[in-house]
Design an enzyme around this catalytic site. Structure first.
Site, PDB file in Angstrom:
ATOM      1  CB  SER A   7      74.726  61.849  65.328  1.00 37.15           C
ATOM      2  OG  SER A   7      73.453  61.259  65.497  1.00 37.15           O
ATOM      3  CG  HIS A  32      74.189  65.775  66.962  1.00 32.66           C
ATOM      4  ND1 HIS A  32      74.019  67.139  66.791  1.00 32.66           N
ATOM      5  CD2 HIS A  32      73.202  65.191  66.251  1.00 32.66           C
ATOM      6  CE1 HIS A  32      72.981  67.356  66.002  1.00 32.66           C
ATOM      7  NE2 HIS A  32      72.456  66.189  65.664  1.00 32.66           N
ATOM      8  CG  ASP A  34      70.145  63.315  65.751  1.00 35.83           C
ATOM      9  OD1 ASP A  34      70.066  64.504  65.406  1.00 35.83           O
ATOM     10  OD2 ASP A  34      71.122  62.593  65.491  1.00 35.83           O
ATOM     11  CG  MET A  36      64.225  62.205  65.542  1.00 35.16           C
ATOM     12  SD  MET A  36      64.578  61.123  64.151  1.00 35.16           S
ATOM     13  CE  MET A  36      66.298  61.541  63.842  1.00 35.16           C
ATOM     14  CG  HIS A  65      69.027  68.141  65.690  1.00 35.25           C
ATOM     15  ND1 HIS A  65      69.411  67.444  64.565  1.00 35.25           N
ATOM     16  CD2 HIS A  65      68.043  68.994  65.289  1.00 35.25           C
ATOM     17  CE1 HIS A  65      68.692  67.854  63.540  1.00 35.25           C
ATOM     18  NE2 HIS A  65      67.845  68.780  63.946  1.00 35.25           N
ATOM     19  CG  MET A  67      64.975  66.858  64.126  1.00 35.68           C
ATOM     20  SD  MET A  67      65.961  65.477  63.514  1.00 35.68           S
ATOM     21  CE  MET A  67      66.955  65.144  64.954  1.00 35.68           C
ATOM     22  CG  MET A 136      68.536  69.701  59.109  1.00 37.38           C
ATOM     23  SD  MET A 136      69.445  68.675  60.272  1.00 37.38           S
ATOM     24  CE  MET A 136      69.383  67.068  59.500  1.00 37.38           C
ATOM     25  N   GLY A 141      65.451  62.939  60.126  1.00 40.72           N
ATOM     26  CA  GLY A 141      64.656  61.758  60.489  1.00 40.72           C
ATOM     27  C   GLY A 141      65.481  60.488  60.597  1.00 40.72           C
ATOM     28  CG  PHE A 142      65.323  58.010  58.712  1.00 39.97           C
ATOM     29  CD1 PHE A 142      64.817  56.992  59.507  1.00 39.97           C
ATOM     30  CD2 PHE A 142      64.434  58.822  58.016  1.00 39.97           C
ATOM     31  CE1 PHE A 142      63.442  56.772  59.597  1.00 39.97           C
ATOM     32  CE2 PHE A 142      63.063  58.619  58.097  1.00 39.97           C
ATOM     33  CZ  PHE A 142      62.560  57.594  58.891  1.00 39.97           C
ATOM     34  N   GLY A 144      72.465  57.933  57.994  1.00 33.54           N
ATOM     35  CA  GLY A 144      72.852  57.104  56.856  1.00 33.54           C
ATOM     36  C   GLY A 144      72.331  57.576  55.513  1.00 33.54           C
ATOM     37  CG  ASP A 174      72.715  66.706  61.669  1.00 31.09           C
ATOM     38  OD1 ASP A 174      73.191  65.593  61.373  1.00 31.09           O
ATOM     39  OD2 ASP A 174      71.832  66.869  62.544  1.00 31.09           O
ATOM     40  N   GLY A 175      74.243  65.684  58.461  1.00 34.39           N
ATOM     41  CA  GLY A 175      73.647  64.759  57.500  1.00 34.39           C
ATOM     42  C   GLY A 175      74.565  64.386  56.362  1.00 34.39           C
ATOM     43  N   GLY A 176      74.927  63.114  56.315  1.00 36.35           N
ATOM     44  CA  GLY A 176      75.726  62.614  55.206  1.00 36.35           C
ATOM     45  C   GLY A 176      77.160  63.115  55.185  1.00 36.35           C
ATOM     46  N   GLY A 196      77.155  60.796  62.023  1.00 37.75           N
ATOM     47  CA  GLY A 196      76.521  59.628  62.633  1.00 37.75           C
ATOM     48  C   GLY A 196      77.109  58.352  62.091  1.00 37.75           C
ATOM     49  CB  SER A 197      76.191  56.272  59.158  1.00 40.77           C
ATOM     50  OG  SER A 197      76.084  57.356  58.281  1.00 40.77           O
TER      51      SER A 197
END
Ligand code: DX5
Ligand code: ZN
Length: 230
Positions: A7, A32, A34, A36, A65, A67, A136, A141-142, A144, A174-176, A196-197
Protein backbone atom coordinates in the site's frame (compact mmCIF):
# COMPACT_ATOMS: atom_id res chain seq x y z
CA UNK A 1 -1.15 -18.41 -5.16
CA UNK A 2 -0.80 -15.95 -2.29
CA UNK A 3 0.09 -12.44 -3.41
CA UNK A 4 1.26 -9.21 -1.80
CA UNK A 5 -0.18 -5.78 -2.51
CA UNK A 6 2.02 -3.05 -1.01
CA UNK A 7 0.00 0.00 0.00
CA UNK A 8 1.53 3.30 -1.10
CA UNK A 9 -0.13 5.02 1.85
CA UNK A 10 3.11 4.31 3.75
CA UNK A 11 5.40 5.20 0.83
CA UNK A 12 7.63 8.23 0.55
CA UNK A 13 5.65 10.35 -1.91
CA UNK A 14 8.71 12.46 -2.72
CA UNK A 15 10.01 9.45 -4.62
CA UNK A 16 6.88 7.50 -5.34
CA UNK A 17 8.00 6.25 -8.76
CA UNK A 18 11.19 4.77 -7.34
CA UNK A 19 9.36 3.22 -4.38
CA UNK A 20 6.85 1.56 -6.71
CA UNK A 21 9.65 0.23 -8.94
CA UNK A 22 11.39 -1.18 -5.87
CA UNK A 23 8.42 -3.26 -4.76
CA UNK A 24 7.60 -4.27 -8.32
CA UNK A 25 11.08 -5.75 -8.73
CA UNK A 26 11.00 -7.35 -5.29
CA UNK A 27 7.91 -9.41 -6.16
CA UNK A 28 4.77 -7.37 -5.45
CA UNK A 29 1.69 -8.51 -7.37
CA UNK A 30 -0.40 -5.33 -7.13
CA UNK A 31 -0.06 -1.72 -6.05
CA UNK A 32 -2.69 -0.92 -3.43
CA UNK A 33 -3.93 2.69 -3.48
CA UNK A 34 -5.96 3.94 -0.52
CA UNK A 35 -8.45 6.60 -1.49
CA UNK A 36 -9.96 8.55 1.44
CA UNK A 37 -12.41 11.44 1.43
CA UNK A 38 -12.38 12.76 5.01
CA UNK A 39 -16.04 11.72 5.39
CA UNK A 40 -16.22 7.95 5.22
CA UNK A 41 -12.91 7.79 7.07
CA UNK A 42 -11.20 10.47 9.18
CA UNK A 43 -8.37 11.06 6.71
CA UNK A 44 -7.81 12.52 3.25
CA UNK A 45 -5.51 11.01 0.66
CA UNK A 46 -5.40 10.77 -3.09
CA UNK A 47 -7.74 10.74 -6.09
CA UNK A 48 -7.69 9.68 -9.75
CA UNK A 49 -4.91 12.16 -10.52
CA UNK A 50 -2.39 10.20 -8.44
CA UNK A 51 -3.67 6.90 -9.82
CA UNK A 52 -2.76 8.24 -13.28
CA UNK A 53 0.81 8.73 -12.12
CA UNK A 54 0.93 5.33 -10.46
CA UNK A 55 -0.26 3.89 -13.79
CA UNK A 56 2.71 5.49 -15.52
CA UNK A 57 5.09 4.13 -12.89
CA UNK A 58 4.19 0.42 -13.03
CA UNK A 59 2.87 -2.44 -15.12
CA UNK A 60 1.38 -4.09 -12.03
CA UNK A 61 -2.38 -4.04 -11.63
CA UNK A 62 -3.59 -1.11 -9.52
CA UNK A 63 -5.85 -2.10 -6.64
CA UNK A 64 -7.91 0.97 -5.72
CA UNK A 65 -9.50 0.79 -2.27
CA UNK A 66 -12.19 3.48 -2.15
CA UNK A 67 -12.89 4.68 1.37
CA UNK A 68 -15.23 7.37 0.14
CA UNK A 69 -18.93 8.15 0.33
CA UNK A 70 -20.94 7.56 -2.85
CA UNK A 71 -18.06 5.80 -4.64
CA UNK A 72 -20.39 5.26 -7.63
CA UNK A 73 -19.69 8.86 -8.64
CA UNK A 74 -15.97 8.17 -9.13
CA UNK A 75 -15.76 4.69 -10.60
CA UNK A 76 -15.41 5.95 -14.17
CA UNK A 77 -12.69 8.39 -13.14
CA UNK A 78 -10.63 5.74 -11.35
CA UNK A 79 -11.04 3.25 -14.19
CA UNK A 80 -9.95 5.86 -16.75
CA UNK A 81 -7.00 6.77 -14.54
CA UNK A 82 -5.81 3.17 -14.80
CA UNK A 83 -7.20 1.24 -11.83
CA UNK A 84 -7.63 -2.49 -12.53
CA UNK A 85 -9.39 -3.44 -9.31
CA UNK A 86 -11.85 -1.21 -7.47
CA UNK A 87 -13.34 -2.00 -4.08
CA UNK A 88 -16.09 -0.21 -2.20
CA UNK A 89 -17.53 -0.34 1.32
CA UNK A 90 -21.22 -1.39 1.49
CA UNK A 91 -21.98 1.36 4.05
CA UNK A 92 -20.82 4.01 1.58
CA UNK A 93 -23.15 3.22 -1.31
CA UNK A 94 -26.96 2.85 -1.28
CA UNK A 95 -27.15 0.36 -4.14
CA UNK A 96 -24.21 -1.97 -3.76
CA UNK A 97 -25.31 -4.33 -6.53
CA UNK A 98 -25.53 -1.47 -9.01
CA UNK A 99 -22.15 -0.10 -7.90
CA UNK A 100 -20.51 -3.52 -8.31
CA UNK A 101 -21.98 -3.76 -11.81
CA UNK A 102 -20.70 -0.29 -12.62
CA UNK A 103 -17.18 -1.37 -11.64
CA UNK A 104 -17.44 -4.41 -13.92
CA UNK A 105 -18.81 -2.33 -16.78
CA UNK A 106 -15.87 0.01 -16.39
CA UNK A 107 -13.63 -2.99 -17.13
CA UNK A 108 -12.29 -3.50 -13.60
CA UNK A 109 -12.42 -6.31 -11.11
CA UNK A 110 -14.98 -5.54 -8.44
CA UNK A 111 -14.39 -5.89 -4.73
CA UNK A 112 -16.44 -5.32 -1.61
CA UNK A 113 -14.81 -4.29 1.68
CA UNK A 114 -15.81 -5.26 5.21
CA UNK A 115 -14.89 -3.07 8.16
CA UNK A 116 -13.96 -4.87 11.38
CA UNK A 117 -17.45 -4.41 12.87
CA UNK A 118 -19.34 -5.11 9.64
CA UNK A 119 -20.82 -8.62 9.69
CA UNK A 120 -20.33 -11.10 6.86
CA UNK A 121 -24.12 -11.18 6.47
CA UNK A 122 -23.84 -7.75 4.83
CA UNK A 123 -22.34 -9.34 1.71
CA UNK A 124 -24.15 -12.69 1.57
CA UNK A 125 -26.30 -11.64 -1.38
CA UNK A 126 -23.48 -10.04 -3.34
CA UNK A 127 -20.71 -12.56 -2.72
CA UNK A 128 -21.30 -14.43 -5.97
CA UNK A 129 -21.08 -11.18 -7.92
CA UNK A 130 -17.71 -9.91 -6.71
CA UNK A 131 -14.19 -10.80 -7.79
CA UNK A 132 -12.78 -10.29 -4.31
CA UNK A 133 -13.70 -9.49 -0.74
CA UNK A 134 -11.38 -7.15 1.14
CA UNK A 135 -11.45 -7.81 4.85
CA UNK A 136 -10.31 -4.89 6.99
CA UNK A 137 -8.20 -6.06 9.92
CA UNK A 138 -7.93 -2.48 11.26
CA UNK A 139 -10.41 0.38 11.21
CA UNK A 140 -9.80 2.09 7.87
CA UNK A 141 -8.16 5.50 7.71
CA UNK A 142 -4.52 5.07 8.62
CA UNK A 143 -1.58 2.80 8.06
CA UNK A 144 0.56 1.52 10.91
CA UNK A 145 -2.28 0.25 13.12
CA UNK A 146 -2.31 -3.03 14.99
CA UNK A 147 -3.93 -6.11 13.44
CA UNK A 148 -7.25 -6.87 15.17
CA UNK A 149 -6.89 -10.52 16.30
CA UNK A 150 -10.57 -11.48 15.79
CA UNK A 151 -10.00 -10.88 12.06
CA UNK A 152 -8.51 -14.38 11.85
CA UNK A 153 -11.77 -16.01 12.85
CA UNK A 154 -13.66 -13.73 10.48
CA UNK A 155 -11.28 -14.74 7.69
CA UNK A 156 -12.07 -18.40 8.30
CA UNK A 157 -15.80 -17.72 8.32
CA UNK A 158 -15.48 -15.69 5.12
CA UNK A 159 -13.59 -18.55 3.46
CA UNK A 160 -16.39 -20.94 4.49
CA UNK A 161 -19.08 -18.58 3.19
CA UNK A 162 -17.30 -18.27 -0.16
CA UNK A 163 -17.09 -22.06 -0.46
CA UNK A 164 -20.68 -22.58 0.60
CA UNK A 165 -21.93 -20.09 -2.01
CA UNK A 166 -19.58 -21.41 -4.74
CA UNK A 167 -18.36 -17.85 -5.14
CA UNK A 168 -15.28 -17.20 -7.28
CA UNK A 169 -14.27 -14.35 -4.93
CA UNK A 170 -10.71 -14.14 -3.70
CA UNK A 171 -9.95 -12.95 -0.17
CA UNK A 172 -7.78 -9.89 0.42
CA UNK A 173 -6.82 -8.68 3.87
CA UNK A 174 -5.81 -5.16 4.80
CA UNK A 175 -4.35 -3.67 7.98
CA UNK A 176 -1.55 -4.53 10.35
CA UNK A 177 -0.20 -7.34 8.17
CA UNK A 178 3.50 -8.15 8.53
CA UNK A 179 6.03 -10.98 8.77
CA UNK A 180 4.95 -11.80 12.34
CA UNK A 181 1.34 -12.61 11.53
CA UNK A 182 1.39 -13.38 7.78
CA UNK A 183 1.63 -17.15 8.28
CA UNK A 184 -1.53 -17.40 10.39
CA UNK A 185 -3.32 -15.00 8.05
CA UNK A 186 -2.52 -17.25 5.09
CA UNK A 187 -3.50 -20.34 7.08
CA UNK A 188 -6.87 -18.70 7.84
CA UNK A 189 -7.57 -18.24 4.13
CA UNK A 190 -6.29 -14.88 2.87
CA UNK A 191 -5.01 -14.89 -0.70
CA UNK A 192 -3.94 -11.29 -1.22
CA UNK A 193 -2.12 -9.52 1.63
CA UNK A 194 -2.03 -5.72 1.69
CA UNK A 195 1.02 -4.41 3.51
CA UNK A 196 1.73 -0.73 4.07
CA UNK A 197 4.06 0.05 6.95
CA UNK A 198 5.54 -3.49 6.98
CA UNK A 199 6.96 -2.78 3.52
CA UNK A 200 7.33 0.97 2.95
CA UNK A 201 7.86 1.71 6.62
CA UNK A 202 10.89 -0.59 6.70
CA UNK A 203 14.40 0.70 6.21
CA UNK A 204 14.75 -1.48 3.13
CA UNK A 205 11.35 -1.99 1.46
CA UNK A 206 12.69 -4.53 -1.07
CA UNK A 207 14.15 -6.73 1.69
CA UNK A 208 11.03 -6.34 3.81
CA UNK A 209 8.84 -7.43 0.92
CA UNK A 210 11.06 -10.40 0.13
CA UNK A 211 10.97 -11.48 3.77
CA UNK A 212 7.19 -11.23 3.78
CA UNK A 213 7.04 -13.27 0.56
CA UNK A 214 9.17 -15.98 2.15
CA UNK A 215 6.88 -16.22 5.16
CA UNK A 216 3.86 -16.35 2.88
CA UNK A 217 5.34 -19.01 0.58
CA UNK A 218 6.24 -21.32 3.44
CA UNK A 219 2.80 -20.86 5.03
CA UNK A 220 1.29 -21.65 1.65
CA UNK A 221 3.33 -24.78 1.23
CA UNK A 222 2.53 -25.90 4.80
CA UNK A 223 -1.13 -25.44 3.93
CA UNK A 224 -0.88 -27.60 0.83
CA UNK A 225 0.61 -30.40 2.90
CA UNK A 226 4.25 -29.54 2.38
CA UNK A 227 4.16 -29.55 -1.42
CA UNK A 228 6.48 -26.85 -2.69
CA UNK A 229 4.68 -24.12 -4.58
CA UNK A 230 6.40 -22.57 -7.59
C1 DX5 B 1 -6.04 1.57 6.01
C2 DX5 B 1 -5.68 1.19 4.61
C3 DX5 B 1 -4.55 0.25 4.48
C4 DX5 B 1 -3.24 0.74 5.05
C5 DX5 B 1 -2.53 -0.49 5.54
O1 DX5 B 1 -7.19 2.31 5.96
O2 DX5 B 1 -6.79 0.62 3.95
O3 DX5 B 1 -4.38 -0.18 3.13
O4 DX5 B 1 -2.43 1.40 4.14
O5 DX5 B 1 -1.39 -0.09 6.23
P1 DX5 B 1 -0.67 -1.07 7.26
O6 DX5 B 1 -0.25 -2.29 6.48
O7 DX5 B 1 0.47 -0.28 7.77
O8 DX5 B 1 -1.68 -1.42 8.31
ZN1 ZN C 1 -6.41 -0.28 1.91
Amino acid sequence: MIEIAPSILSADFRRLEEQIATVEHAGASYIHVDVMDGHFVPNLTVGPFIVEWVRKATKLPIDAHLMIEAPENFIGAFARAGANMISVHPEATYHLDRTINQIRQAGCQAGVVLNPATPLAMIEEIIVEVDYVLLMSVNPGFSGQKFIPSSLDKLRRLRDLIRMKFSPARIEIDGGVGPDNAAEIVAAGAEILVAGSAVFGAENPAEALKELLLVVKSAESAKSGGRVMA
